[in-house]
Design a protein around this motif. Structure first.
Motif, PDB file in Angstrom:
ATOM      1  N   ASP A 203       0.824  -1.219   0.000  1.00  0.00           N
ATOM      2  CA  ASP A 203       0.000   0.000   0.000  1.00  0.00           C
ATOM      3  C   ASP A 203       0.856   1.266   0.000  1.00  0.00           C
ATOM      4  O   ASP A 203       0.406   2.324   0.457  1.00  0.00           O
ATOM      5  CB  ASP A 203      -0.935  -0.001   1.214  1.00  0.00           C
ATOM      6  N   MET A 204       2.081   1.170  -0.506  1.00  0.00           N
ATOM      7  CA  MET A 204       2.989   2.320  -0.542  1.00  0.00           C
ATOM      8  C   MET A 204       3.332   2.690  -1.974  1.00  0.00           C
ATOM      9  O   MET A 204       3.400   1.830  -2.850  1.00  0.00           O
ATOM     10  CB  MET A 204       4.294   2.011   0.223  1.00  0.00           C
ATOM     11  N   THR A 205       3.574   3.977  -2.210  1.00  0.00           N
ATOM     12  CA  THR A 205       4.057   4.414  -3.520  1.00  0.00           C
ATOM     13  C   THR A 205       5.566   4.164  -3.587  1.00  0.00           C
ATOM     14  O   THR A 205       6.221   3.936  -2.554  1.00  0.00           O
ATOM     15  CB  THR A 205       3.799   5.905  -3.748  1.00  0.00           C
ATOM     16  N   ILE A 206       6.113   4.235  -4.780  1.00  0.00           N
ATOM     17  CA  ILE A 206       7.557   4.051  -4.952  1.00  0.00           C
ATOM     18  C   ILE A 206       8.330   5.070  -4.127  1.00  0.00           C
ATOM     19  O   ILE A 206       9.279   4.723  -3.417  1.00  0.00           O
ATOM     20  CB  ILE A 206       7.930   4.167  -6.448  1.00  0.00           C
ATOM     21  N   ASP A 207       7.914   6.336  -4.207  1.00  0.00           N
ATOM     22  CA  ASP A 207       8.619   7.390  -3.470  1.00  0.00           C
ATOM     23  C   ASP A 207       8.542   7.185  -1.962  1.00  0.00           C
ATOM     24  O   ASP A 207       9.499   7.482  -1.237  1.00  0.00           O
ATOM     25  CB  ASP A 207       8.069   8.768  -3.847  1.00  0.00           C
ATOM     26  N   GLU A 208       7.419   6.681  -1.482  1.00  0.00           N
ATOM     27  CA  GLU A 208       7.282   6.417  -0.044  1.00  0.00           C
ATOM     28  C   GLU A 208       8.252   5.331   0.402  1.00  0.00           C
ATOM     29  O   GLU A 208       8.853   5.420   1.479  1.00  0.00           O
ATOM     30  CB  GLU A 208       5.841   6.013   0.280  1.00  0.00           C
ATOM     31  N   VAL A 209       8.408   4.303  -0.425  1.00  0.00           N
ATOM     32  CA  VAL A 209       9.342   3.221  -0.092  1.00  0.00           C
ATOM     33  C   VAL A 209      10.774   3.737  -0.103  1.00  0.00           C
ATOM     34  O   VAL A 209      11.568   3.446   0.800  1.00  0.00           O
ATOM     35  CB  VAL A 209       9.195   2.040  -1.072  1.00  0.00           C
TER      36      VAL A 209
END
Length: 223
Positions: A203-209
């Motif tokens: 449930d995370m975006t690439i940038d969040e990861v």
């Protein structure tokens, strides 16, 4: 100071995408271990060597040279002098990679090359056994995962965008099969290192990861 970040996880978790962005942001070298193994698998397929022909695979290791170069900031995977970037990302090569990488001679050859790279420069390396086997003393270890359904959805979107006809249920079946292969192989199976941080990107975006892993690195490097 030379640093190393190890990112492990199952197929389709976004390891390569994440690792590339982290390397770029930190000014590290991205070592695409999966691409190195895929290059070996491509060599085996081109030479009609089957996944269950262990002796032939071991012998082929003596005939294969795989390196990674950067040209204008773009990674080039070189197999015996040939840039094979355009040939190693098919589903067939992916399945052969999962099968052939169980061969100890294949893994030992790749590990030697990967450790040499990490000893000379700061790297971000992703794969199935980086933190547990290839770089056991990495400064930061992350186990990046996502549900099989989410990983299948991402792969479906990627293939569809390229105009490749595919079935999402079949993709998920293949992903689950690859997970089983990777986690049950005899030598250096896929598992979370004891000192690795679990990051579930379902449930995370690439940038969040990327931000999360860089935050983990900054905390560890400043400790």
């Amino acid at each position: 100071m030379v640093y190393s970040i190890a990112i492990d996880g199952p197929a389709g978790a976004g390891k390569s995408t994440i690792a590339k962005k982290i390397a770029k942001e930190l000014g590290f070298i991205y070592v695409d271990t999966g691409a190195m193994y895929r290059a070996v698998a491509l060599y085996l397929m081109r030479n009609q060597i089957a996944a269950d022909e262990s002796a032939k695979i071991s012998q082929a290791c003596n005939e294969v040279n795989v390196s990674i170069e950067y040209v204008d900031g773009e990674q080039q995977v070189i197999l015996n002098g040939e840039n094979v970037n355009g040939f190693i990302r098919t589903e067939e090569v992916g399945m052969m990679t999962s099968a052939s990488s169980k061969n100890k001679d294949v893994r030992m050859k790749m590990v030697e090359l990967q450790r040499q790279l990490a000893s000379k420069t700061s790297v971000v390396m992703d794969g199935r056994d980086i933190g547990t086997y290839v770089l056991p003393n990495a400064d930061v270890k992350v186990y990046l995962t996502a549900s099989s359904g989410e990983r299948a959805r991402r792969r479906y979107v990627e293939l569809t965008a390229k105009g490749v006809g595919c079935d999402i249920a079949e993709i998920e079946t293949d992903i689950i099969a690859r997970d089983h292969q990777d986690m049950t192989r005899e030598f250096a199976p896929l598992c979370q290192a004891e000192d690795a941080t679990l990051v579930d990107s379902s449930d995370m975006t690439i940038d969040e990861v990327v931000d999360e892993i860089i935050k983990i690195f900054n905390q560890k490097s400043n400790a």
